[in-house]
Each structure stands twice: as structure tokens, then as C-alpha cells.
Design a protein around this motif. Structure first.
Motif, PDB file in Angstrom:
ATOM      1  N   ALA A 188      51.837 -65.845 -48.338  1.00  0.00           N
ATOM      2  CA  ALA A 188      50.537 -65.238 -48.626  1.00  0.00           C
ATOM      3  C   ALA A 188      49.874 -64.733 -47.354  1.00  0.00           C
ATOM      4  O   ALA A 188      49.257 -63.660 -47.332  1.00  0.00           O
ATOM      5  CB  ALA A 188      49.639 -66.258 -49.311  1.00  0.00           C
ATOM      6  N   ASN A 220      43.875 -62.498 -45.021  1.00  0.00           N
ATOM      7  CA  ASN A 220      42.692 -62.992 -45.721  1.00  0.00           C
ATOM      8  C   ASN A 220      43.041 -63.990 -46.820  1.00  0.00           C
ATOM      9  O   ASN A 220      42.179 -64.737 -47.294  1.00  0.00           O
ATOM     10  CB  ASN A 220      41.907 -61.817 -46.329  1.00  0.00           C
ATOM     11  CG  ASN A 220      41.182 -61.025 -45.251  1.00  0.00           C
ATOM     12  OD1 ASN A 220      40.630 -61.617 -44.319  1.00  0.00           O
ATOM     13  ND2 ASN A 220      41.194 -59.709 -45.355  1.00  0.00           N
ATOM     14  N   ASN A 221      44.307 -64.005 -47.243  1.00  0.00           N
ATOM     15  CA  ASN A 221      44.728 -64.972 -48.252  1.00  0.00           C
ATOM     16  C   ASN A 221      44.590 -66.408 -47.758  1.00  0.00           C
ATOM     17  O   ASN A 221      44.459 -67.335 -48.557  1.00  0.00           O
ATOM     18  CB  ASN A 221      46.185 -64.719 -48.667  1.00  0.00           C
ATOM     19  CG  ASN A 221      46.327 -63.486 -49.536  1.00  0.00           C
ATOM     20  OD1 ASN A 221      45.406 -63.135 -50.275  1.00  0.00           O
ATOM     21  ND2 ASN A 221      47.485 -62.823 -49.447  1.00  0.00           N
ATOM     22  N   LEU A 222      44.652 -66.561 -46.437  1.00  0.00           N
ATOM     23  CA  LEU A 222      44.490 -67.909 -45.889  1.00  0.00           C
ATOM     24  C   LEU A 222      43.032 -68.208 -45.578  1.00  0.00           C
ATOM     25  O   LEU A 222      42.645 -69.367 -45.465  1.00  0.00           O
ATOM     26  CB  LEU A 222      45.333 -68.095 -44.624  1.00  0.00           C
ATOM     27  CG  LEU A 222      45.685 -69.556 -44.311  1.00  0.00           C
ATOM     28  CD1 LEU A 222      46.577 -70.121 -45.405  1.00  0.00           C
ATOM     29  CD2 LEU A 222      46.379 -69.683 -42.963  1.00  0.00           C
ATOM     30  N   ASP A 244      48.783 -60.820 -46.555  1.00  0.00           N
ATOM     31  CA  ASP A 244      47.404 -60.465 -46.211  1.00  0.00           C
ATOM     32  C   ASP A 244      46.756 -61.683 -45.569  1.00  0.00           C
ATOM     33  O   ASP A 244      46.570 -62.704 -46.233  1.00  0.00           O
ATOM     34  CB  ASP A 244      46.620 -60.068 -47.461  1.00  0.00           C
ATOM     35  CG  ASP A 244      45.190 -59.627 -47.128  1.00  0.00           C
ATOM     36  OD1 ASP A 244      44.769 -59.779 -45.954  1.00  0.00           O
ATOM     37  OD2 ASP A 244      44.492 -59.165 -48.048  1.00  0.00           O
ATOM     38  N   ASP A 290      54.615 -71.060 -49.534  1.00  0.00           N
ATOM     39  CA  ASP A 290      53.756 -70.134 -50.286  1.00  0.00           C
ATOM     40  C   ASP A 290      52.591 -69.648 -49.423  1.00  0.00           C
ATOM     41  O   ASP A 290      52.231 -68.458 -49.460  1.00  0.00           O
ATOM     42  CB  ASP A 290      53.214 -70.817 -51.549  1.00  0.00           C
ATOM     43  CG  ASP A 290      54.308 -71.056 -52.589  1.00  0.00           C
ATOM     44  OD1 ASP A 290      55.384 -70.439 -52.468  1.00  0.00           O
ATOM     45  OD2 ASP A 290      54.082 -71.872 -53.508  1.00  0.00           O
ATOM     46  N   LEU A 291      52.003 -70.571 -48.666  1.00  0.00           N
ATOM     47  CA  LEU A 291      50.889 -70.188 -47.798  1.00  0.00           C
ATOM     48  C   LEU A 291      51.356 -69.223 -46.717  1.00  0.00           C
ATOM     49  O   LEU A 291      50.645 -68.284 -46.345  1.00  0.00           O
ATOM     50  CB  LEU A 291      50.268 -71.443 -47.160  1.00  0.00           C
ATOM     51  CG  LEU A 291      49.426 -72.323 -48.087  1.00  0.00           C
ATOM     52  CD1 LEU A 291      49.077 -73.641 -47.378  1.00  0.00           C
ATOM     53  CD2 LEU A 291      48.138 -71.600 -48.495  1.00  0.00           C
ATOM     54  N   ASN A 302      40.653 -67.340 -47.646  1.00  0.00           N
ATOM     55  CA  ASN A 302      40.199 -67.786 -48.963  1.00  0.00           C
ATOM     56  C   ASN A 302      41.433 -68.123 -49.816  1.00  0.00           C
ATOM     57  O   ASN A 302      41.816 -67.373 -50.717  1.00  0.00           O
ATOM     58  CB  ASN A 302      39.382 -66.684 -49.644  1.00  0.00           C
ATOM     59  CG  ASN A 302      38.128 -66.342 -48.869  1.00  0.00           C
ATOM     60  OD1 ASN A 302      37.244 -67.172 -48.724  1.00  0.00           O
ATOM     61  ND2 ASN A 302      38.069 -65.120 -48.344  1.00  0.00           N
ATOM     62  N   PRO A 303      42.084 -69.230 -49.541  1.00  0.00           N
ATOM     63  CA  PRO A 303      43.320 -69.574 -50.236  1.00  0.00           C
ATOM     64  C   PRO A 303      43.099 -69.925 -51.704  1.00  0.00           C
ATOM     65  O   PRO A 303      41.987 -70.256 -52.120  1.00  0.00           O
ATOM     66  CB  PRO A 303      43.830 -70.791 -49.454  1.00  0.00           C
ATOM     67  CG  PRO A 303      42.588 -71.411 -48.904  1.00  0.00           C
ATOM     68  CD  PRO A 303      41.687 -70.258 -48.554  1.00  0.00           C
ATOM     69  N   ALA A 304      44.191 -69.885 -52.463  1.00  0.00           N
ATOM     70  CA  ALA A 304      44.117 -70.183 -53.890  1.00  0.00           C
ATOM     71  C   ALA A 304      43.989 -71.679 -54.146  1.00  0.00           C
ATOM     72  O   ALA A 304      43.670 -72.096 -55.264  1.00  0.00           O
ATOM     73  CB  ALA A 304      45.359 -69.645 -54.591  1.00  0.00           C
TER      74      ALA A 304
END
Length: 237
Positions: free
Chosen positions: A80, A86-88, A84, A76-77, A90-92
Motif C-alpha cells: 500500500a 498516503n495509504n500509510l 501511494d 500489505d502495508l 491514513n491506513p485501513a
């Protein structure tokens, strides 16, 4: 699978960090790469150790409880990140506690299991003489050098059991050679066995001295058969 996905994630983070034009974004991604790289290295190291153990024919069972969950989280990482970068940044999820720390725990557990399996293997293929009997025999001057040799062999095996070697199969052969030498020396040293009263007598002689009553006929016979009677003297307290 988990190792491959983690390694791929680290590689992609580093690649995206190089591609980012913004210095701030590139630095943030580089920080993530620096956090994840040690994890991938630890996983690779533990996987290599497990592989070495198993290749040598040593049975070691290891199946991380969170393997599927962490594998999915890694995938999933990675998805993500590719959507983008930037998803990593500021990950979920809490990257440290929900991912990095748990992967490190997997790597640590794998190393522990491997070492335990190796130590069991060493114990199964080596020889060990009871220390109390060695101490008793060491009290006899004629036996001291032989006892010292046995202790040296046992110390070498203990050293080999401390860590999983680079070549477990080769070291196993060394351990078997040491065991054969140990058995040969021990059989010569204790030919016919050592009765309990002889062990107790020798141990006492090596400490404060044995009582006259402990010099039983079987003790006298055992010492006499080995030509050791002349080494002992009777003294008043």
C-alpha cells in the motif's frame, strides 16, 4: 521473514518521507517512520537474542502465534505504501493496536522465552547448596570463611542468570568452572554428609542455642571427626 518485512517497511517509509514535496505529507510519513523504527529495533534485538541462545546449543522454542498474520499485514502495508505513500498516513487498519502493539508483544515474548531458557541452562550447569545448611555451618567459626566463599560463588552465578549475555557459550564455560569449584569446596566441607540431627543442632546453635538433648551421639561423632568439639560450650539458660 517478519523482521525483514518490518525493517523494509520502516526503510521505505523513511525514503518516501524524504521524497515528498509537501511538508505536511513528509511530516506525516516521518511520524509513521518514528512510530515504526522502535518496533523494528525491538524485533531485531529479540531475534539476535534468540540466535545467540541457539548458537550456544541452548534449546529454546519460540513460534509467535500471529507470525503469519502479522507477516501478511506487514507485506500489505508495504504494498500500500509503494502504491501511494498516503495509504500509510491514513491506513485501513488501526496501526497502533492492530500492528505496532502486536509486534512489540512478539518482541517482548521472544525476550522472555530467551531469558527463561538461559536461566534453565544456568540452573542445569551450576551447583547450589541449601541455605539452611550453609547457615548452620556458618555458625561454626572454622567454617565461616568457606561458607562465605560458597555464597560468593552462588551470588556470581545468580548475577550471570539475570540477563542473557552477549556470549552465552563463553559464560557457560565460566559457570561450569564455578560449579567445579563449588563442588570441590562443598565436598570438603560436608565430607561424609551431614545427618539431619547435625544440621538441626548447628542451626539451633546459630540461633538461641541448642538443647542438651539435641547433642546426640551422632552429633558428637560428626563434630569429633572434624575436630570441632572444642568450639562448643554448655551453658545454663
Amino acid at each position: 521473514m517478519l523482521l525483514e518485512r518490518t525493517t523494509k517497511l520502516v526503510a521505505d517509509v523513511g525514503q518516501f518521507a524524504k521524497m515528498k514535496r509537501s511538508a505536511g505529507e513528509a511530516k506525516a510519513l516521518q511520524t509513521r517512520a518514528e512510530q515504526l523504527s522502535p518496533v523494528a529495533e525491538k524485533l531485531a534485538e529479540s531475534a539476535e537474542t534468540l540466535a545467540k541462545i541457539r548458537k550456544a546449543g541452548i534449546i529454546v522454542s519460540f513460534m509467535p502465534k500471529e507470525r503469519d498474520e502479522l507477516g501478511k499485514r506487514t507485506a500489505d502495508l508495504l504494498t500500500a505504501l509503494r502504491a501511494d505513500p498516503n495509504n500509510l498516513v491514513n491506513p485501513a487498519i488501526d496501526l497502533k493496536y492492530q500492528f505496532i502493539d502486536r509486534l512489540l508483544s512478539v518482541a517482548t515474548a521472544a525476550q522472555s522465552v530467551s531469558l527463561a531458557a538461559w536461566r534453565r541452562h544456568v540452573a542445569e550447569n551450576s551447583e547450589h547448596a541449601p541455605e539452611e545448611i550453609l547457615s548452620a555451618l556458618a555458625a561454626i567459626p572454622d567454617y565461616q570463611s568457606t561458607v562465605a566463599r560458597i555464597r560468593s560463588l552462588q551470588k556470581r552465578v545468580s548475577h550471570l542468570a539475570e540477563t542473557v549475555p552477549a556470549d552465552p557459550a563463553n559464560v557457560t564455560e565460566e559457570i561450569k568452572r564455578i560449579a567445579a569449584e563449588h563442588r570441590e569446596i562443598w565436598e570438603m566441607l560436608t565430607e561424609g554428609g551431614i545427618p539431619d540431627d547435625v544440621t538441626a543442632f548447628l542451626r539451633a546453635c546459630g540461633l538461641d542455642g541448642a538443647t542438651l538433648g539435641s547433642f546426640t551421639p551422632s552429633v558428637a561423632a560428626w563434630l569429633g571427626e572434624r575436630g570441632l568439639i572444642h568450639l562448643f560450650r554448655i551453658k545454663l539458660r
